[in-house]
Design a protein around this motif. Structure first.
Motif, PDB file in Angstrom:
ATOM      1  N   TYR A 119     -20.688  68.066 -33.367  1.00 10.00           N
ATOM      2  CA  TYR A 119     -19.687  67.236 -34.036  1.00 10.00           C
ATOM      3  C   TYR A 119     -19.511  67.664 -35.495  1.00 10.00           C
ATOM      4  N   ARG A 120     -18.248  67.638 -35.948  1.00 11.02           N
ATOM      5  CA  ARG A 120     -17.947  67.915 -37.354  1.00 11.02           C
ATOM      6  C   ARG A 120     -16.990  66.846 -37.867  1.00 11.02           C
ATOM      7  N   ARG A 121     -17.402  66.142 -38.924  1.00 10.19           N
ATOM      8  CA  ARG A 121     -16.580  65.060 -39.461  1.00 10.19           C
ATOM      9  C   ARG A 121     -15.323  65.609 -40.116  1.00 10.19           C
ATOM     10  N   LEU A 122     -14.172  64.986 -39.780  1.00 12.78           N
ATOM     11  CA  LEU A 122     -12.901  65.353 -40.389  1.00 12.78           C
ATOM     12  C   LEU A 122     -12.471  64.360 -41.456  1.00 12.78           C
ATOM     13  N   GLY A 123     -12.841  63.080 -41.278  1.00 17.98           N
ATOM     14  CA  GLY A 123     -12.457  62.069 -42.255  1.00 17.98           C
ATOM     15  C   GLY A 123     -12.328  60.714 -41.595  1.00 17.98           C
ATOM     16  N   TYR A 124     -11.415  59.879 -42.125  1.00 15.02           N
ATOM     17  CA  TYR A 124     -11.291  58.501 -41.668  1.00 15.02           C
ATOM     18  C   TYR A 124      -9.836  58.150 -41.384  1.00 15.02           C
ATOM     19  N   VAL A 125      -9.643  57.300 -40.370  1.00 12.28           N
ATOM     20  CA  VAL A 125      -8.303  56.828 -40.018  1.00 12.28           C
ATOM     21  C   VAL A 125      -8.397  55.353 -39.627  1.00 12.28           C
ATOM     22  N   ALA A 126      -7.249  54.698 -39.592  1.00 13.24           N
ATOM     23  CA  ALA A 126      -7.160  53.342 -39.047  1.00 13.24           C
ATOM     24  C   ALA A 126      -6.637  53.438 -37.623  1.00 13.24           C
ATOM     25  N   HIS A 127      -7.133  52.558 -36.748  1.00 16.71           N
ATOM     26  CA  HIS A 127      -6.665  52.541 -35.368  1.00 16.71           C
ATOM     27  C   HIS A 127      -7.054  51.196 -34.767  1.00 16.71           C
TER      28      HIS A 127
ATOM     29  N   PRO B  52      -5.846  63.753 -33.556  1.00 15.00           N
ATOM     30  CA  PRO B  52      -5.459  63.730 -34.977  1.00 15.00           C
ATOM     31  C   PRO B  52      -3.958  63.672 -35.203  1.00 15.00           C
ATOM     32  N   ALA B  53      -3.164  64.253 -34.284  1.00 13.17           N
ATOM     33  CA  ALA B  53      -1.711  64.278 -34.471  1.00 13.17           C
ATOM     34  C   ALA B  53      -1.093  62.885 -34.398  1.00 13.17           C
ATOM     35  N   ASP B  54      -1.827  61.900 -33.873  1.00 13.63           N
ATOM     36  CA  ASP B  54      -1.308  60.533 -33.814  1.00 13.63           C
ATOM     37  C   ASP B  54      -1.244  59.880 -35.190  1.00 13.63           C
ATOM     38  N   HIS B  55      -1.891  60.485 -36.171  1.00 14.01           N
ATOM     39  CA  HIS B  55      -2.002  59.877 -37.495  1.00 14.01           C
ATOM     40  C   HIS B  55      -1.176  60.639 -38.527  1.00 14.01           C
ATOM     41  N   ALA B  56      -0.655  59.893 -39.470  1.00 15.01           N
ATOM     42  CA  ALA B  56       0.136  60.505 -40.532  1.00 15.01           C
ATOM     43  C   ALA B  56      -0.726  61.401 -41.412  1.00 15.01           C
ATOM     44  N   ALA B  57      -2.007  61.044 -41.550  1.00 13.50           N
ATOM     45  CA  ALA B  57      -2.944  61.816 -42.368  1.00 13.50           C
ATOM     46  C   ALA B  57      -4.353  61.396 -41.983  1.00 13.50           C
ATOM     47  N   ILE B  58      -5.329  62.158 -42.458  1.00 17.07           N
ATOM     48  CA  ILE B  58      -6.733  61.807 -42.294  1.00 17.07           C
ATOM     49  C   ILE B  58      -7.331  61.680 -43.689  1.00 17.07           C
ATOM     50  N   ALA B  59      -7.800  60.485 -44.010  1.00 18.90           N
ATOM     51  CA  ALA B  59      -8.358  60.242 -45.341  1.00 18.90           C
ATOM     52  C   ALA B  59      -9.742  60.866 -45.461  1.00 18.90           C
ATOM     53  N   GLN B  60     -10.045  61.408 -46.616  1.00 16.99           N
ATOM     54  CA  GLN B  60     -11.345  62.038 -46.824  1.00 16.99           C
ATOM     55  C   GLN B  60     -12.425  61.057 -47.240  1.00 16.99           C
ATOM     56  N   ARG B  61     -12.037  59.848 -47.563  1.00 17.74           N
ATOM     57  CA  ARG B  61     -13.043  58.828 -47.899  1.00 17.74           C
ATOM     58  C   ARG B  61     -12.698  57.534 -47.187  1.00 17.74           C
ATOM     59  N   LEU B  62     -13.701  56.719 -46.943  1.00 15.16           N
ATOM     60  CA  LEU B  62     -13.496  55.436 -46.290  1.00 15.16           C
ATOM     61  C   LEU B  62     -12.930  54.446 -47.302  1.00 15.16           C
ATOM     62  N   ALA B  63     -11.763  53.909 -47.001  1.00 14.43           N
ATOM     63  CA  ALA B  63     -11.079  52.976 -47.905  1.00 14.43           C
ATOM     64  C   ALA B  63     -10.958  51.612 -47.232  1.00 14.43           C
ATOM     65  N   PRO B  64     -10.615  50.568 -47.987  1.00 14.73           N
ATOM     66  CA  PRO B  64     -10.346  49.264 -47.353  1.00 14.73           C
ATOM     67  C   PRO B  64      -9.285  49.405 -46.269  1.00 14.73           C
ATOM     68  N   LEU B  65      -9.385  48.587 -45.222  1.00 15.69           N
ATOM     69  CA  LEU B  65      -8.524  48.746 -44.050  1.00 15.69           C
ATOM     70  C   LEU B  65      -7.030  48.750 -44.382  1.00 15.69           C
ATOM     71  N   PRO B  66      -6.501  47.823 -45.178  1.00 11.63           N
ATOM     72  CA  PRO B  66      -5.055  47.869 -45.461  1.00 11.63           C
ATOM     73  C   PRO B  66      -4.627  49.203 -46.083  1.00 11.63           C
ATOM     74  N   GLU B  67      -5.453  49.714 -46.985  1.00 11.86           N
ATOM     75  CA  GLU B  67      -5.144  51.008 -47.612  1.00 11.86           C
ATOM     76  C   GLU B  67      -5.214  52.132 -46.586  1.00 11.86           C
ATOM     77  N   LEU B  68      -6.189  52.054 -45.694  1.00 17.44           N
ATOM     78  CA  LEU B  68      -6.352  53.090 -44.674  1.00 17.44           C
ATOM     79  C   LEU B  68      -5.187  53.065 -43.688  1.00 17.44           C
ATOM     80  N   ILE B  69      -4.707  51.880 -43.357  1.00 19.79           N
ATOM     81  CA  ILE B  69      -3.545  51.771 -42.462  1.00 19.79           C
ATOM     82  C   ILE B  69      -2.328  52.423 -43.110  1.00 19.79           C
ATOM     83  N   ARG B  70      -2.067  52.089 -44.373  1.00 24.74           N
ATOM     84  CA  ARG B  70      -0.903  52.652 -45.055  1.00 24.74           C
ATOM     85  C   ARG B  70      -0.977  54.173 -45.130  1.00 24.74           C
TER      86      ARG B  70
END
Length: 256
Positions: free
Chosen positions: A11-19, A69-87
């Motif tokens: 496994y290799r971490r890519l980042g964080y997303v909301a789902h 990954p293509a389902d997401h607009a971007a992949i965040a490099q840090r874990l953010a609060p959920l509303p920010e991660l959704i946006r």
């Protein structure tokens, strides 16, 4: 001495997303990882391996699901609060999951309004999700801590057991003693390998099912009906699920 080798996931971490998390029953932050398959020797592998797919792990319940990954607009490099991660990563989440989110609102505030079909589907969903994970787990040999300790013990017993016994009883046949130590070590490994499957279900499957089903307060009849349905469909998990143990994990809020 036996050699442990083969393929293992890397496994290799890519980042964080909301789902949407079907276990937590709502939008959650996920860690997303690349999954590769690489050769290993004694479970030590090198490199990222051949691409198998992607996995997202809920940061609240720890459940791992397939990801794209293509389902997401971007992949965040840090874990953010959920509303920010959704946006940042899935701005259309509420629209994509509108129907499911509406059902979850009913589960929380007016469960009696659920139709029989919707209720059955919501109960069945976590079972099907975990059944796929059980099939994936049982499809290959997997070393957990019990098997690891058994292998370490077998090696130590084979290397040092005959010498220790010979110190205590010098007249003991060294050749037979070495074979006996090896046989005991192999038996311990086989025993732990057999026990690893029910151990996995008890530790990694039942708690997840309980978390997902608790808001629905399923009755024993509903649980038994789903397990019977899985059995008819030849799901391996059907033979591993103890409904009484699952109900015990659901706790006093579960239906009678």
């Amino acid at each position: 001495m036996f050699i442990v080798w083969g393929k293992k996931p890397v496994y290799r971490r890519l980042g964080y997303v909301a789902h949407f998390c079907p276990i937590c029953r709502g939008p959650k932050p996920f860690e997303i990882r690349r999954v590769g398959s690489a050769g290993h020797l004694y479970y030590v592998s090198f490199g990222s391996g051949e691409l198998v797919g992607y996995e997202r792990t809920c940061q609240e319940c720890g459940t791992a699901l397939q990801a794209e990954p293509a389902d997401h607009a971007a992949i965040a490099q840090r874990l953010a609060p959920l509303p920010e991660l959704i946006r940042a990563t899935f701005p259309q989440l509420e629209q994509v999951f509108a129907a499911r989110l509406a059902l979850e609102e009913q589960v929380r505030f007016n469960p009696a309004a659920l139709s029989a079909d919707d209720r059955q589907a919501l109960i069945r969903g976590p079972f099907l999700l975990m059944s796929a994970k059980v099939d994936q787990r049982f499809a290959r040999t997997h070393m957990d801590i019990g098997i690891g300790l058994a292998i370490a013990g077998a090696i130590a017993l084979t290397l040092f057991g005959p010498g220790l016994v010979h110190l205590i009883a010098p007249s003991t046949d060294g050749g037979n003693l070495a074979l006996s130590c090896l046989a005991v070590g192999l038996a311990a490994i086989v025993w732990q390998a057999v026990a690893s499957r029910p151990r996995f279900v008890r530790r990694a499957v039942l708690p997840v099912l309980a978390r997902a089903l608790r808001p629905l307060k399923p009755t024993q009849h509903e649980l038994e009906a789903i397990v019977a349905e899985l059995g008819q469909l030849k799901h391996k998990m059907a033979k591993r699920i103890d409904v009484a143990e699952l109900q015990a994990q659901l706790g006093p809020r579960a239906g009678a």
